[in-house]
Design a protein around this motif. Structure first.
Motif, mmCIF file in Angstrom:
data_model
loop_
_atom_site.group_PDB
_atom_site.id
_atom_site.type_symbol
_atom_site.label_atom_id
_atom_site.label_comp_id
_atom_site.label_asym_id
_atom_site.label_seq_id
_atom_site.Cartn_x
_atom_site.Cartn_y
_atom_site.Cartn_z
ATOM 1 N N THR A 1 -31.476 21.222 -26.875
ATOM 2 C CA THR A 1 -30.033 21.435 -26.809
ATOM 3 C C THR A 1 -29.295 20.410 -27.644
ATOM 4 O O THR A 1 -29.263 19.227 -27.309
ATOM 5 C CB THR A 1 -29.549 21.367 -25.347
ATOM 6 O OG1 THR A 1 -30.326 22.265 -24.549
ATOM 7 C CG2 THR A 1 -28.088 21.753 -25.239
ATOM 8 N N ARG A 2 -28.694 20.871 -28.726
ATOM 9 C CA ARG A 2 -28.058 19.956 -29.670
ATOM 10 C C ARG A 2 -26.918 19.143 -29.050
ATOM 11 O O ARG A 2 -26.821 17.929 -29.315
ATOM 12 C CB ARG A 2 -27.555 20.754 -30.876
ATOM 13 C CG ARG A 2 -26.793 19.927 -31.897
ATOM 14 C CD ARG A 2 -27.582 18.733 -32.401
ATOM 15 N NE ARG A 2 -28.801 19.122 -33.100
ATOM 16 C CZ ARG A 2 -29.676 18.258 -33.588
ATOM 17 N NH1 ARG A 2 -29.498 16.951 -33.402
ATOM 18 N NH2 ARG A 2 -30.745 18.690 -34.226
ATOM 19 N N PRO A 3 -26.012 19.719 -28.239
ATOM 20 C CA PRO A 3 -24.951 18.883 -27.652
ATOM 21 C C PRO A 3 -25.493 17.738 -26.797
ATOM 22 O O PRO A 3 -24.894 16.658 -26.767
ATOM 23 C CB PRO A 3 -24.148 19.885 -26.808
ATOM 24 C CG PRO A 3 -24.358 21.190 -27.487
ATOM 25 C CD PRO A 3 -25.784 21.153 -27.947
ATOM 26 N N LEU A 4 -26.606 17.949 -26.102
ATOM 27 C CA LEU A 4 -27.203 16.863 -25.332
ATOM 28 C C LEU A 4 -27.763 15.792 -26.256
ATOM 29 O O LEU A 4 -27.583 14.591 -26.020
ATOM 30 C CB LEU A 4 -28.314 17.399 -24.422
ATOM 31 C CG LEU A 4 -27.925 18.422 -23.362
ATOM 32 C CD1 LEU A 4 -29.140 18.770 -22.500
ATOM 33 C CD2 LEU A 4 -26.796 17.901 -22.479
ATOM 34 N N LEU A 5 -28.438 16.215 -27.321
ATOM 35 C CA LEU A 5 -28.988 15.263 -28.284
ATOM 36 C C LEU A 5 -27.885 14.473 -28.991
ATOM 37 O O LEU A 5 -28.048 13.278 -29.273
ATOM 38 C CB LEU A 5 -29.845 15.985 -29.318
ATOM 39 C CG LEU A 5 -31.190 16.517 -28.824
ATOM 40 C CD1 LEU A 5 -31.817 17.412 -29.886
ATOM 41 C CD2 LEU A 5 -32.133 15.388 -28.467
ATOM 42 N N ASP A 6 -26.769 15.123 -29.258
ATOM 43 C CA ASP A 6 -25.654 14.420 -29.894
ATOM 44 C C ASP A 6 -25.159 13.296 -28.992
ATOM 45 O O ASP A 6 -24.850 12.188 -29.468
ATOM 46 C CB ASP A 6 -24.514 15.395 -30.193
ATOM 47 C CG ASP A 6 -24.850 16.355 -31.329
ATOM 48 O OD1 ASP A 6 -25.801 16.077 -32.083
ATOM 49 O OD2 ASP A 6 -24.155 17.388 -31.444
ATOM 50 N N ARG A 7 -25.085 13.559 -27.699
ATOM 51 C CA ARG A 7 -24.665 12.517 -26.759
ATOM 52 C C ARG A 7 -25.705 11.409 -26.674
ATOM 53 O O ARG A 7 -25.363 10.226 -26.572
ATOM 54 C CB ARG A 7 -24.404 13.127 -25.379
ATOM 55 C CG ARG A 7 -23.133 13.952 -25.313
ATOM 56 C CD ARG A 7 -22.891 14.550 -23.937
ATOM 57 N NE ARG A 7 -21.606 15.229 -23.908
ATOM 58 C CZ ARG A 7 -20.450 14.650 -23.579
ATOM 59 N NH1 ARG A 7 -20.445 13.365 -23.244
ATOM 60 N NH2 ARG A 7 -19.323 15.314 -23.588
ATOM 61 N N ALA A 8 -26.978 11.782 -26.700
ATOM 62 C CA ALA A 8 -28.035 10.769 -26.666
ATOM 63 C C ALA A 8 -27.962 9.869 -27.897
ATOM 64 O O ALA A 8 -28.074 8.636 -27.791
ATOM 65 C CB ALA A 8 -29.401 11.446 -26.578
ATOM 66 N N SER A 9 -27.778 10.460 -29.059
ATOM 67 C CA SER A 9 -27.695 9.679 -30.297
ATOM 68 C C SER A 9 -26.476 8.776 -30.295
ATOM 69 O O SER A 9 -26.547 7.615 -30.738
ATOM 70 C CB SER A 9 -27.656 10.625 -31.505
ATOM 71 O OG SER A 9 -28.858 11.366 -31.607
ATOM 72 N N ALA A 10 -25.343 9.294 -29.796
ATOM 73 C CA ALA A 10 -24.132 8.480 -29.729
ATOM 74 C C ALA A 10 -24.322 7.313 -28.765
ATOM 75 O O ALA A 10 -23.874 6.186 -29.043
ATOM 76 C CB ALA A 10 -22.946 9.341 -29.298
ATOM 77 N N ARG A 11 -24.979 7.568 -27.651
ATOM 78 C CA ARG A 11 -25.241 6.494 -26.676
ATOM 79 C C ARG A 11 -26.159 5.435 -27.294
ATOM 80 O O ARG A 11 -25.937 4.236 -27.127
ATOM 81 C CB ARG A 11 -25.851 7.087 -25.420
ATOM 82 C CG ARG A 11 -26.246 6.040 -24.375
ATOM 83 C CD ARG A 11 -26.617 6.662 -23.045
ATOM 84 N NE ARG A 11 -25.426 7.073 -22.330
ATOM 85 C CZ ARG A 11 -25.218 8.296 -21.854
ATOM 86 N NH1 ARG A 11 -26.126 9.240 -22.028
ATOM 87 N NH2 ARG A 11 -24.106 8.573 -21.196
ATOM 88 N N ALA A 12 -27.173 5.869 -28.017
ATOM 89 C CA ALA A 12 -28.097 4.923 -28.646
ATOM 90 C C ALA A 12 -27.376 4.053 -29.673
ATOM 91 O O ALA A 12 -27.603 2.842 -29.747
ATOM 92 C CB ALA A 12 -29.246 5.682 -29.306
ATOM 93 N N ALA A 13 -26.495 4.663 -30.446
ATOM 94 C CA ALA A 13 -25.749 3.901 -31.445
ATOM 95 C C ALA A 13 -24.818 2.890 -30.786
ATOM 96 O O ALA A 13 -24.714 1.739 -31.232
ATOM 97 C CB ALA A 13 -24.953 4.856 -32.332
#
Length: 220
Positions: free
Chosen positions: A76-88
């Protein structure tokens, strides 16, 4: 619509709410216990199947340290986008997220550990899925799965009704009418756990949250 499309659509639509629930204080304690079950060491590589918004990453990082590697896979891309933003935002330079299907993860082994939290019930063939996760691990690696379940506590019957309603509301369209959602969910989780137990040693199974959570881990 395929199961995969249903999962993408459901979790994509509710990504914001899912993230808030996944990082709630009580839920964080569950995730910490799941990460601890992997018995990771500094420098290890761990793959999380169905990583969602990266809610497990802080607890995995505590164990693998700055020299370890965390790979999160989700469809799920929206979940991955949040994960990437959190990591950054958190500076997690050793956490990497990629779009992929946990039934055919786009990664080659061997890795030190695989984690799956709240995902076994989504797979039509959880036995094959868990076998694939085990194949990714090196000898001595560890796999852990955390899942909801009905409680056997004598006073749990009224809550079990709410649990069934929760599954119905949270399932991405599979199960009913070919099979009741609760029955489908329990069958899939049971099959995944059986596959994990069949190929591992040093197994550990624990329940918590009043018996509504079961955590199984084993060493390959």
């Amino acid at each position: 619509m395929s199961d995969l499309d249903r999962v993408r659509q459901f979790y994509g639509r509710w990504a914001h709410l899912y993230d808030r629930l996944a990082t709630a204080p009580g839920v964080r304690s569950w995730r910490r216990r799941a990460a601890a079950a992997l018995d990771l060491a500094p420098g290890d590589t761990v793959v999380e199947m169905g990583c969602g918004t990266g809610a497990n990453v802080p607890f995995l990082r505590e164990q693998v340290g700055p020299d370890g590697r965390i790979v999160g896979i989700d469809v799920t891309r929206p979940l991955l986008d949040r994960a990437s933003a959190r990591a950054a935002a958190e500076g997690w330079t050793n956490a990497h997220f990629c779009a992929g299907d946990a039934t055919q993860p786009p990664i080659s082994g061997p890795v030190d550990a695989v984690l799956g939290t709240f995902v076994l019930g989504l797979f039509r063939d959880p036995t094959a899925v868990v076998d694939g996760w085990l194949d990714l691990c090196r000898d001595g690696g560890r796999v852990a799965v955390l899942n909801f379940q009905r409680s056997d506590h004598p006073l749990a019957a009224p809550v079990d009704l709410a649990f069934a309603a929760f599954l119905w509301a949270g399932s991405p369209g599979w199960g009913w009418p070919e099979e009741p959602v609760t029955a489908a969910f329990e069958r899939r989780v049971g099959a995944g756990r059986t596959a994990l137990a069949a190929r591992t040693d040093e197994r550990c199974y624990e329940t918590f949250a009043g018996g509504y959570l079961g955590l199984l881990s084993g060493r390959v």
